[in-house]
Design a protein around this motif. Sequence first.
Motif, PDB file in Angstrom:
ATOM      1  N   SER A 194       5.976  -9.255  -2.887  1.00 49.45           N
ATOM      2  CA  SER A 194       6.147  -9.373  -1.437  1.00 49.45           C
ATOM      3  C   SER A 194       5.526 -10.683  -0.986  1.00 49.45           C
ATOM      4  O   SER A 194       4.328 -10.919  -1.183  1.00 49.45           O
ATOM      5  CB  SER A 194       5.484  -8.210  -0.704  1.00 49.45           C
ATOM      6  N   SER A 236       3.757  -4.829  -6.207  1.00 46.31           N
ATOM      7  CA  SER A 236       3.754  -3.370  -6.099  1.00 46.31           C
ATOM      8  C   SER A 236       4.634  -2.754  -7.174  1.00 46.31           C
ATOM      9  O   SER A 236       5.603  -3.373  -7.647  1.00 46.31           O
ATOM     10  CB  SER A 236       4.278  -2.932  -4.726  1.00 46.31           C
ATOM     11  N   GLY A 241       4.892   2.468  -1.401  1.00 47.42           N
ATOM     12  CA  GLY A 241       5.232   2.463   0.017  1.00 47.42           C
ATOM     13  C   GLY A 241       3.995   2.220   0.850  1.00 47.42           C
ATOM     14  O   GLY A 241       2.956   1.777   0.350  1.00 47.42           O
ATOM     15  N   GLU A 242       4.077   2.575   2.118  1.00 49.99           N
ATOM     16  CA  GLU A 242       2.971   2.293   3.025  1.00 49.99           C
ATOM     17  C   GLU A 242       1.694   3.031   2.636  1.00 49.99           C
ATOM     18  O   GLU A 242       0.591   2.494   2.779  1.00 49.99           O
ATOM     19  CB  GLU A 242       3.372   2.648   4.454  1.00 49.99           C
ATOM     20  N   ASP A 243       1.825   4.250   2.126  1.00 51.94           N
ATOM     21  CA  ASP A 243       0.621   5.030   1.839  1.00 51.94           C
ATOM     22  C   ASP A 243       0.598   5.613   0.432  1.00 51.94           C
ATOM     23  O   ASP A 243      -0.151   6.544   0.151  1.00 51.94           O
ATOM     24  CB  ASP A 243       0.463   6.154   2.867  1.00 51.94           C
ATOM     25  N   GLY A 304      -0.956   2.435  -1.861  1.00 51.43           N
ATOM     26  CA  GLY A 304       0.077   1.683  -1.181  1.00 51.43           C
ATOM     27  C   GLY A 304      -0.420   0.486  -0.393  1.00 51.43           C
ATOM     28  O   GLY A 304      -1.564   0.048  -0.511  1.00 51.43           O
ATOM     29  N   TRP A 305       0.513  -0.011   0.438  1.00 50.47           N
ATOM     30  CA  TRP A 305       0.254  -1.249   1.174  1.00 50.47           C
ATOM     31  C   TRP A 305      -0.853  -1.082   2.204  1.00 50.47           C
ATOM     32  O   TRP A 305      -1.609  -2.012   2.456  1.00 50.47           O
ATOM     33  CB  TRP A 305       1.541  -1.712   1.849  1.00 50.47           C
ATOM     34  N   THR A 306      -0.975   0.089   2.788  1.00 51.43           N
ATOM     35  CA  THR A 306      -2.050   0.307   3.752  1.00 51.43           C
ATOM     36  C   THR A 306      -3.404   0.144   3.077  1.00 51.43           C
ATOM     37  O   THR A 306      -4.340  -0.413   3.663  1.00 51.43           O
ATOM     38  CB  THR A 306      -1.940   1.694   4.389  1.00 51.43           C
ATOM     39  N   SER A 309      -4.124  -3.485   2.875  1.00 49.97           N
ATOM     40  CA  SER A 309      -4.476  -4.012   4.200  1.00 49.97           C
ATOM     41  C   SER A 309      -5.911  -3.673   4.567  1.00 49.97           C
ATOM     42  O   SER A 309      -6.671  -4.536   5.024  1.00 49.97           O
ATOM     43  CB  SER A 309      -3.519  -3.449   5.264  1.00 49.97           C
TER      44      SER A 309
END
Length: 458
Positions: A194, A236, A241-243, A304-306, A309
């Motif tokens: 990404s 990834s 995914g996000e979580d 994940g991505w969260t 972050s």
Amino acid sequence: MIKILDQSIFCLSTRNTTYMFQKLPSGHLEHLYYGSLLPGVTGEEARAFSEKRGCETGNMIVYSQDDKTLLLEDTCLEVSGEGKGDIREPFLEVIRSDGSRTTDFLFEKAEVLQEKEPFDDLPGSYGMEPGEHLCVTLRDAAGDLALELHYYVYENEDVICRSARLLNQSDSAVRIERLMSAQLDLRGSGYVMSTFTGAWAREMDRTDTVVSAGKHQVSSCGGASSNRANPFVMFSSPDAGEDHGRCVGMNLIYSGNHCELAEVNAYGKTRILTGIEPRGFSWTLEPQESFQAPEAVLTFSGKGWTGISLNMHRFIREHIVRGKWKDKERPVLLNSWEAAYFQFDEGRLMKLAKAAADAGIELFVLDDGWFGKRNDDTSSLGDWTENRKKLPGGLKGLSGKIKSLGMDFGIWVEPEMVNVDSDLYRNHPEWALAIPGRAHSEGRNQRILDLTNPDVVD
């Protein structure tokens, strides 16, 4: 936490992650693992991650006739050079005085240091706990170059930072063509890379690319990290995914030309590099001098991505941001640019400021147009004296009136730039970067001052 297992395995652990590599019998460093925490891992367990090979393979180059199973092209390494069989993108490229480009950096020593040594000329992280700095020194087989690999462990933030320093201990200069900040070799391919690119007024567009073969790169060659290519990337698993899902985030603490690159070799291994963009880079390293690469931030999340972050947010808040604003709310501000552009005088600014104060705005920022004969973007950069026709009381008078309304006062300045139509350029054309006798291509009608010149800095 830093542990050295069986005198040859280096285990760096944060609250939720583990990063491991080992010294091979040859002296090379093999990357073993980066992922979720492996609590209480032993040396024997760590060696289970080492790749086993029974014979030389295909047409790969054998590192040594004494060990035909050491094939650097198909080994996950902590650092890589040129000329000994690893034909992937290297961590480091140097050219010696005799024209040779071959390097072979082998383990010399490792130290766990109590503090992080500050960089001489670069920004970096701070606030590392004592004993969380690992410095591994490698020496080129020729004996004339030393390479320090620095690892900084931020346990609570699940972050490990990396940087490198090359020392020339020979009697002649060498030319550095590339010195990256971090290398991460992973088994397998098909990771989703990404990247975040864009343009003016359109920053941080996300693009996901499945890296299954060949190379994929995001970089900046414009002299700045820029809105075109952010020096942050994620890798990834395809199901992330996000979580949920495994992912690695990398960010470079550097505002100049940068490169983030992923390459999948013929044997399905993925190499990730981040650091100064090699294109256009060449540094002459004189005898007994050293060159420091910028610091790279690595973090892993199994959520994940969260997770990436949150790790990065915690790290930046605690170990990058400094000064009185670190833990303070930022003020609500009004900037004069979009309201007035170049067309203003003190009366118009004060009318704007009074409306801002009535609306509860806390900071008034005077943008471009307050200096020299700056009525458009073609002149006066470099002439940093108030335009008294616009500001009869100067900056001091305006700022006092702004503060009397209960707001703070801020100002825009771009000290590294110059217009040809300026008193500064007319007096010192040699202070601007240009090729004598060649036509110059400008962006926004401006040129860059030579900040390597002490007179310019003064």
